[in-house]
Design a protein around this motif. Structure first.
Motif, PDB file in Angstrom:
ATOM      1  N   HIS A   1      15.189  11.502  -1.996  1.00 43.88           N
ATOM      2  CA  HIS A   1      15.837  10.515  -2.875  1.00 43.88           C
ATOM      3  C   HIS A   1      15.924  10.988  -4.329  1.00 43.88           C
ATOM      4  N   GLY A   2      15.522  12.211  -4.606  1.00 40.17           N
ATOM      5  CA  GLY A   2      15.688  12.765  -5.942  1.00 40.17           C
ATOM      6  C   GLY A   2      14.587  12.442  -6.923  1.00 40.17           C
ATOM      7  N   TYR A   3      13.517  11.794  -6.466  1.00 35.24           N
ATOM      8  CA  TYR A   3      12.427  11.448  -7.374  1.00 35.24           C
ATOM      9  C   TYR A   3      11.431  12.585  -7.538  1.00 35.24           C
ATOM     10  N   LEU A   4      11.536  13.582  -6.667  1.00 32.49           N
ATOM     11  CA  LEU A   4      10.769  14.810  -6.810  1.00 32.49           C
ATOM     12  C   LEU A   4      11.721  15.983  -6.669  1.00 32.49           C
ATOM     13  N   ALA A   5      11.327  17.111  -7.240  1.00 31.14           N
ATOM     14  CA  ALA A   5      12.039  18.370  -7.051  1.00 31.14           C
ATOM     15  C   ALA A   5      11.017  19.387  -6.555  1.00 31.14           C
ATOM     16  N   LYS A   6      11.456  20.305  -5.726  1.00 34.44           N
ATOM     17  CA  LYS A   6      10.536  21.295  -5.173  1.00 34.44           C
ATOM     18  C   LYS A   6      10.971  22.688  -5.599  1.00 34.44           C
TER      19      LYS A   6
ATOM     20  N   LEU B   1       5.964  12.742   0.139  1.00 37.81           N
ATOM     21  CA  LEU B   1       6.630  13.787  -0.623  1.00 37.81           C
ATOM     22  C   LEU B   1       8.050  14.016  -0.107  1.00 37.81           C
ATOM     23  N   ARG B   2       8.202  14.057   1.191  1.00 35.77           N
ATOM     24  CA  ARG B   2       9.532  14.290   1.783  1.00 35.77           C
ATOM     25  C   ARG B   2      10.486  13.160   1.423  1.00 35.77           C
ATOM     26  N   THR B   3      10.001  11.925   1.490  1.00 35.34           N
ATOM     27  CA  THR B   3      10.850  10.773   1.162  1.00 35.34           C
ATOM     28  C   THR B   3      11.262  10.802  -0.304  1.00 35.34           C
ATOM     29  N   LEU B   4      10.304  11.044  -1.192  1.00 35.65           N
ATOM     30  CA  LEU B   4      10.599  11.099  -2.628  1.00 35.65           C
ATOM     31  C   LEU B   4      11.531  12.262  -2.947  1.00 35.65           C
ATOM     32  N   LEU B   5      11.362  13.370  -2.267  1.00 31.36           N
ATOM     33  CA  LEU B   5      12.218  14.539  -2.484  1.00 31.36           C
ATOM     34  C   LEU B   5      13.648  14.250  -2.052  1.00 31.36           C
TER      35      LEU B   5
ATOM     36  N   LYS C   1       0.813  -1.206   0.000  1.00 28.28           N
ATOM     37  CA  LYS C   1       0.000   0.000   0.000  1.00 28.28           C
ATOM     38  C   LYS C   1       0.854   1.267   0.000  1.00 28.28           C
ATOM     39  N   THR C   2       1.960   1.234   0.753  1.00 30.45           N
ATOM     40  CA  THR C   2       2.814   2.411   0.825  1.00 30.45           C
ATOM     41  C   THR C   2       3.394   2.745  -0.546  1.00 30.45           C
ATOM     42  N   THR C   3       3.847   1.705  -1.251  1.00 36.00           N
ATOM     43  CA  THR C   3       4.399   1.914  -2.591  1.00 36.00           C
ATOM     44  C   THR C   3       3.326   2.434  -3.531  1.00 36.00           C
ATOM     45  N   GLU C   4       2.129   1.865  -3.449  1.00 36.79           N
ATOM     46  CA  GLU C   4       1.037   2.313  -4.304  1.00 36.79           C
ATOM     47  C   GLU C   4       0.722   3.789  -4.072  1.00 36.79           C
ATOM     48  N   ARG C   5       0.775   4.223  -2.831  1.00 37.99           N
ATOM     49  CA  ARG C   5       0.486   5.624  -2.531  1.00 37.99           C
ATOM     50  C   ARG C   5       1.554   6.545  -3.118  1.00 37.99           C
ATOM     51  N   SER C   6       2.810   6.147  -2.999  1.00 39.94           N
ATOM     52  CA  SER C   6       3.883   6.959  -3.586  1.00 39.94           C
ATOM     53  C   SER C   6       3.725   7.059  -5.099  1.00 39.94           C
ATOM     54  N   LEU C   7       3.435   5.929  -5.733  1.00 36.12           N
ATOM     55  CA  LEU C   7       3.261   5.919  -7.185  1.00 36.12           C
ATOM     56  C   LEU C   7       2.075   6.780  -7.599  1.00 36.12           C
TER      57      LEU C   7
ATOM     58  N   TYR D   1       5.749  20.842  -6.012  1.00 35.62           N
ATOM     59  CA  TYR D   1       6.523  19.633  -6.256  1.00 35.62           C
ATOM     60  C   TYR D   1       6.434  19.254  -7.728  1.00 35.62           C
ATOM     61  N   HIS D   2       7.568  18.852  -8.294  1.00 35.16           N
ATOM     62  CA  HIS D   2       7.641  18.404  -9.684  1.00 35.16           C
ATOM     63  C   HIS D   2       8.352  17.053  -9.736  1.00 35.16           C
ATOM     64  N   ILE D   3       8.195  16.355 -10.856  1.00 33.79           N
ATOM     65  CA  ILE D   3       8.907  15.091 -11.068  1.00 33.79           C
ATOM     66  C   ILE D   3      10.407  15.366 -11.114  1.00 33.79           C
ATOM     67  N   GLY D   4      11.184  14.556 -10.405  1.00 40.73           N
ATOM     68  CA  GLY D   4      12.624  14.761 -10.334  1.00 40.73           C
ATOM     69  C   GLY D   4      13.380  14.103 -11.479  1.00 40.73           C
TER      70      GLY D   4
END
Length: 266
Positions: free
Chosen positions: A51-56, A45-49, A7-13, A61-64
């Motif tokens: 790790h470079g998968y998002l940019a702020k 969002l913080r986790t993805l940011l 579920k956690t992965t699905e939410r991030s995706l 937030y944008h795709i990294g």
């Protein structure tokens, strides 16, 4: 296949897909858009940011760019994909038209390689579906493009039904096939002639000629299509000249892929 999912992965995706669909989004916008709590969204969002998968940028937030690294790896990891790129470029040069290499992914077609002849004056399909500067990674519904039909024609009826169950037959233009029986009839014709056609079925005024690319094990690797305006794809050029050229080019590509495969395992 197991029905268990993380579920956690699905939410991030889901957040990543939503941010891309919106062209960037703030925390407030995402809170209004998805059915997660604000605190949960913020953690993802913080986790993805980090790790470079998002940019702020400011509060948005944008795709990294880290996705670019993964995408290029996926596109180049198979020698066959690299060989297909050369075929796409050669066909574009020989025909003065747009040429695409598409593979099936997620029961849709994803654009892996595309080439334009520099003298072509007709706008690409990309201008009708996105403002993104790069076309790689665009998804197509398989029933609406020549590459998709060429791929579907290689599948069993059961597998085709699974594709239709997931995505249906969305209408792109007035010419798009939206009837299941009509699609199956057309796929039989593709199997008989080895060539798929799409006549203004994805974009008004655009015609396509497609052929599947076979992998060394006999499965379908993907498909290549030559694409151009109806006023240039007329009469014998559309029905005979371009299909013959495409058939010859793909046959050579398949031979190159087989030789590469044999060389790899010698």
């Amino acid at each position: 296949m197991s029905s268990q999912r993380a579920k956690t992965t699905e939410r991030s995706l889901h957040l990543i897909e939503t941010i891309q669909r919106l062209g960037g989004a703030s925390l407030d916008e995402l809170t209004a858009e998805v059915a997660f709590s604000r605190s949960t969204i913020h953690i993802h969002l913080r986790t993805l940011l980090e790790h470079g998968y998002l940019a702020k940028e400011g509060e948005v937030y944008h795709i990294g760019l880290r996705f670019l690294n993964h995408g290029e790896y996926a596109r180049s990891r198979k020698t066959a994909y690299t060989l297909a790129k050369q075929t796409v470029m050669d066909l574009a040069d020989r025909t003065d038209e747009e040429v695409e290499f598409v593979v099936e992914n997620d029961n849709r077609g994803i654009l892996v390689h595309e080439s334009f002849h520099p003298d072509s004056q007709f706008p690409s399909k990309e201008r009708h579906i996105s403002s993104a500067p790069s076309t790689a990674g665009i998804y197509y519904y398989l029933h609406s493009v020549a590459t998709g039909k060429a791929i579907l024609a290689e599948y069993s009826d059961d597998r085709i039904e699974r594709v239709l169950d997931e995505w249906g037959l969305p209408r792109q233009t007035d010419q798009t096939i939206t009837d299941e029986d009509a699609l199956f009839q057309e796929l039989e014709q593709v199997r008989d002639r080895g060539i798929a056609f799409a006549d203004e079925e994805y974009v008004d005024g655009l015609r396509e000629v497609g052929r599947r690319v076979e992998a060394p094990d006999g499965s379908v690797l993907g498909a290549i299509a030559i694409i151009g305006p109806k006023y240039r794809f007329t009469d014998d050029r559309y029905t005979t000249e371009l299909p013959t050229l495409l058939d010859e080019a793909v046959s050579e590509l398949e031979e190159d892929i087989r030789e590469s495969y044999l060389e790899q395992y010698r």
